[in-house]
Design an enzyme around this catalytic site. Structure first.
Site, PDB file in Angstrom:
ATOM      1  CG  PHE A   1     -19.503   6.536  22.411  1.00  0.00           C
ATOM      2  CD1 PHE A   1     -19.180   5.355  21.763  1.00  0.00           C
ATOM      3  CD2 PHE A   1     -20.528   7.317  21.903  1.00  0.00           C
ATOM      4  CE1 PHE A   1     -19.862   4.966  20.619  1.00  0.00           C
ATOM      5  CE2 PHE A   1     -21.215   6.926  20.753  1.00  0.00           C
ATOM      6  CZ  PHE A   1     -20.885   5.752  20.114  1.00  0.00           C
ATOM      7  CD  GLU A   2     -14.191   2.974  26.614  1.00  0.00           C
ATOM      8  OE1 GLU A   2     -13.460   2.755  27.576  1.00  0.00           O
ATOM      9  OE2 GLU A   2     -14.390   2.148  25.703  1.00  0.00           O
ATOM     10  CB  THR A   3     -14.406   8.784  24.546  1.00  0.00           C
ATOM     11  OG1 THR A   3     -15.560   8.500  23.743  1.00  0.00           O
ATOM     12  CG2 THR A   3     -13.333   7.763  24.230  1.00  0.00           C
TER      13      THR A   3
END
Lengths: 261, 325, 325, 261
Positions: D56-58
């Site tokens: 995930f980009e997070t």
């Protein structure tokens, strides 16, 4: 020379550590190298600047330093710190616009010139050197970024030179506008602490001058141990270490005398 | 880049598979701490030469690779080893003899170069070294750079700030990315897939690891995946960067491994003595490295008593009260 | 930048001291997680307007600040809030009404801009957005940029790679550093001096925190220094970046705080309903924010039962099995 | 329409998730957004690509996903992951030269053109838009960096447009040399998955063509729901979800039907 000392006797190295410690104030973030610079930072925190913070280029912030580290990667700087990170984070603190100007860097070198520029790389030709030193490490970074640097040197003619063989870490470069011209931070060297004296840099010319000499040392002797002349008209004798300063340095900071010798 | 579940191998195989003559490599750790020494010694045993080594201040590992004749070219910030060697002795000798080609950067610049490689950008900017000889003097000639596709054409580039005086900055130094063929790091804990945990300072290991084409990880303990995944915040490198996992207890010895053991001051002091003399240094290599077939045998030479003396105090993570003179 | 030992204060004081009309601010968290909501609500209560807000995908906090009329200018990557609002509703309305001035970046670009500010460099490079309208269309005019010394003259700069084709890269986009006047983050644990620990993902909080001139930290638990210093590897921001420490349990509510509580799906769904209509949104503000004098009172409106329903399961760190329809 | 379905009946959304899941192979690193893209990635890992990795980009790497996340910041992606970090680290994986080309990004948008360029920002004038969408988020970054992107779209005339109102995320830009001219990565969009069909991009022209249509849908109907014409000569009917695919999607991935509806 015997290593046993009288109560109020002290070595040049002890004097250097204490003189440097006196430069550190509450609110300073102190960048520490190995050896006597680490002792100076530890002494300051115990004596005059409890709200100073010691950081290492390897990423440790304000470690407990129960025992003295022998390298900036020593596991002794990982214990009880506020935070452990790495080099990228540590140097960012020094380049950061809010924190960098509060950092006091303590550096050493093989050569220094009258503007406080330092060589810790090579003597002789760069590609085929006569003598090779370790190189910049973090010194060039610190000297480029931070608000103030304090420089430890041995007082020797071959170390105080008119022209460096290699400019590793920027001082005031070629004078008052040197750093600005090149694009460096506003900061720069504020003091050179040797085994005989303390030099500072003239506010206008950024040239080195003699600020203080240790008990038993004359300005003349200092000049005789430098490769260039400096103004000695502002020099005064520096008060010797107090009993309390010596006690903390010896008993709290380096009881094994690993650095003090 | 490898997503497989089980990457465990032995050190001989990992080194011979990923490190070859002329490889561009980097090793983790800093001066006397967490150098991947078992891997360094294995490279020396395999007599791999002409390495192009990228170092910031890796200290002991760099000096031994140079001393054993494995290194042809070196990009480095600092060739010292704390109180044990203000200048690393074999590094100094090789530099003064012209035995290796050296190019100098600062520690932050080397870290930024690995970080650029890890981020996949050709360079990163800094103000460090403006006005110094680090920007002026190049260790590698333009010809050599042109001939080697693994080297950028420029050591660094000084540029006016394209955003005017934004952030009170008139100029920046751009330092080029490094993507080593292989990086080797030593960590405290790793699972078979490559999820890993370093304890204490991470130095530039994370950036070095992520910038590499291949990554070899040696570890003190090979642990269950579930143990490391219980606290994912404490793991540092996406496992798919890892290509080989090797279980090597005391794999950083004689350098330190936080919470496991301290550096060995006796070894490091003796090493400095050996290193001062070419003949004695050969004796050192013959006895400790060529004379042992793996790290276990080297540790046997040292003996349990010495290893016990450097065991980490569980409270502090190092050998509290160790005699380090 | 503050090295003092005790920075604890209350939220009213922290906000009024550091956040003023026209301040350039950033808030931590991401969409439905770890937004500093108590601080956001306090800004709304203090009716601070004309804020220049830097956001990547901060979601709930951004939408409420916009909805309450606190924001004049916005630099943003994403105005959505997961399944609760594919496009944040008050953000969308304000954009369509021309009520706020918006400039678009990507999430990575916003993160790099905070990182550049944290590193003290005027820009960082990336390949992201080459060939897109993010590079072509600027939300802020050249005049506005020239008039505001806190804004760079250019939104971004496209540059040829000065290292030739190094890293197979012909061009890069340089994105300018951000140094907010103040950043506000909410964390799980903090001591009185500002040593802190986030648990779970850190989003861009670290970069946002270090790039700010002033940093306000709200925390779930105010803990002893010795507790945090026992595991320094897990702490994320040098304490001297922190200017104010405020103890606010449920300070991220209605967004989540890993290992403490989940987001509140009822609140977020109801919020979306309120937000769809100007009058009803005023009712929302009057009841939940202006109608309460602090976060404790807002939580009292919600009630213990609801808060218990979102309590984190100690195994997973969120409210396992929570009805999230 | 009732939500209760026969055993082998399935919704367009279920079909979309499964068709996308089939695109994912062992060794792929899958970048996930919210909604159906997350379901597709989860389904792939359970069905055909157990050695794919969801990121995930997070900053979460390969989380356990015991429950389906409703946002890419959902605490459900922090549990049981291999590593939790932040945005800076996540996007670096995608831009990194070794890992980036192995990343498959799954994106959605408001508008798409024939070269797979996406708009998720504004309709109408940029400064005074008729409709404002959320903006890039990480989509532009992913589309700029990674080896492959898969795009989810609703099959509607107003979404398949000849000219985007705003180009948020780069596809093949203006054709085969578009990305290279601008300096983007070699990768690009490989499939567009709608509620009726799958489109791909011609190897030589990089123009969109109809690759497959779902059971009960004709190529003509697909063209009627697009704002530009595409080649339909290569189209074939796509096999419907298998019982096993549906079971995993419904029972393992989204038993609460939070995304499936």
């Amino acid at each position: 020379m015997t290593k046993k000392k009288m109560k109020f006797d002290y070595s040049p190295r002890e004097m250097m550590a204490i003189v440097a410690a006196r430069e550190i104030k509450d609110g300073d973030i102190v960048f520490c190298g190995t050896g006597v610079s680490m002792l100076a930072a530890m002494a300051a925190k115990h004596i005059s600047a409890p709200e100073s913070v010691i950081i290492f280029e390897t990423g440790a912030i304000d470690p407990k330093l129960e025992e003295i580290p022998l390298a900036v990667s020593d596991s002794r700087i990982m214990y009880g710190s506020s935070m452990n990170s790495g080099l990228a984070d540590a140097f960012a603190i020094m380049q950061n616009q809010s924190t960098g100007q509060h950092v006091v860097g303590i550096l050493g070198a093989a050569q220094i010139d009258m503007f406080g520029n330092l060589n810790s790389t090579t003597i002789g030709n760069y590609v085929n050197p006569t003598v090779r030193f370790p190189g910049s490490g973090g010194a060039c970074d610190v000297a480029s970024f931070v608000g103030k640097t304090i420089i430890f040197m041995q007082q020797e003619k071959r170390r105080f030179v008119t022209k460096l063989d290699y400019l590793t870490s920027p001082g005031w470069l070629d004078g008052p506008r040197g750093r600005e011209k090149e694009g460096l931070s506003k900061g720069g060297p504020v003091a050179v602490i040797t085994n005989m004296a303390t030099m500072r840099f003239d506010e206008n010319t950024k040239e080195m001058y003699l600020d203080g000499y240790y008990n038993g040392i004359t300005p003349k002797k200092i000049l005789a141990n430098m490769g260039f002349g400096i103004d000695i008209s502002r020099a005064h004798e520096i008060p010797p270490p107090s009993a309390d300063e010596l006690r903390i340095l010896r008993e709290v900071c380096d009881p094994q005398r690993l650095i003090l010798g | 880049m490898n997503t497989s579940q089980d990457k465990v191998t032995d050190l001989k195989r990992a080194i011979s598979k990923y490190v070859a003559q002329g490889s561009h490599i980097s090793i983790g750790g800093f001066t006397v701490n967490r150098n991947p020494m078992a891997a360094v010694y294995e490279i020396i045993r395999q007599a791999i030469t002409d390495l192009h080594l990228y170092a910031h201040s890796n200290g002991q590992g760099v000096d031994e690779l140079i001393g054993a004749g494995c290194v042809g070219k070196l990009e480095i910030a600092y060739g010292g080893n704390g109180r044990f060697a203000p200048t690393c002795i074999r590094f100094q000798q090789a530099a003064q003899d012209g035995a290796i080609l050296i190019e100098d950067y600062s520690n932050y610049q080397m870290t930024l170069r690995f970080l650029a490689g890890a981020m996949g950008v050709p360079f990163l900017p800094t103000r460090s070294s403006l006005g110094t000889d680090i920007t002026d003097r190049w260790g590698f000639s333009e010809e050599l750079r042109k001939d080697d596709p693994k080297l950028p054409d420029d050591k660094l580039v000084i540029m006016e700030n394209p955003f005017g005086n934004w952030l009170d900055t008139s100029k920046v130094v751009l330092v080029p990315a490094i993507n080593p063929d292989v990086t080797i790091i030593h960590v405290q804990k790793c699972d078979r897939q490559g999820t890993l945990r370093m304890e204490g300072l991470t130095f530039s290991d994370i950036e070095q690891a992520k910038s590499a084409k291949y990554l070899i990880v040696t570890c003190e303990e090979l642990v269950d995946t579930s143990e490391l995944r219980e606290y994912p915040d404490q793991n540092q490198i996406p496992f798919f960067h890892v290509d080989a996992v090797v279980h090597v207890p005391f794999g950083a010895y004689p350098t330190a491994c936080y919470r496991y053991y301290d550096y060995d001051p006796i070894y490091l002091n003796e090493y400095a003595e050996y290193a001062k003399d070419d003949t004695r240094f050969k004796d050192y290599l013959n006895r400790f490295i060529y004379g042992t077939s793996n790290h276990r045998e080297l540790l046997d030479l040292i003996g349990q008593k010495r290893l016990k003396s450097i065991a980490a105090d569980p409270r502090t993570g190092y050998a509290s009260g160790l005699d380090r003179r």
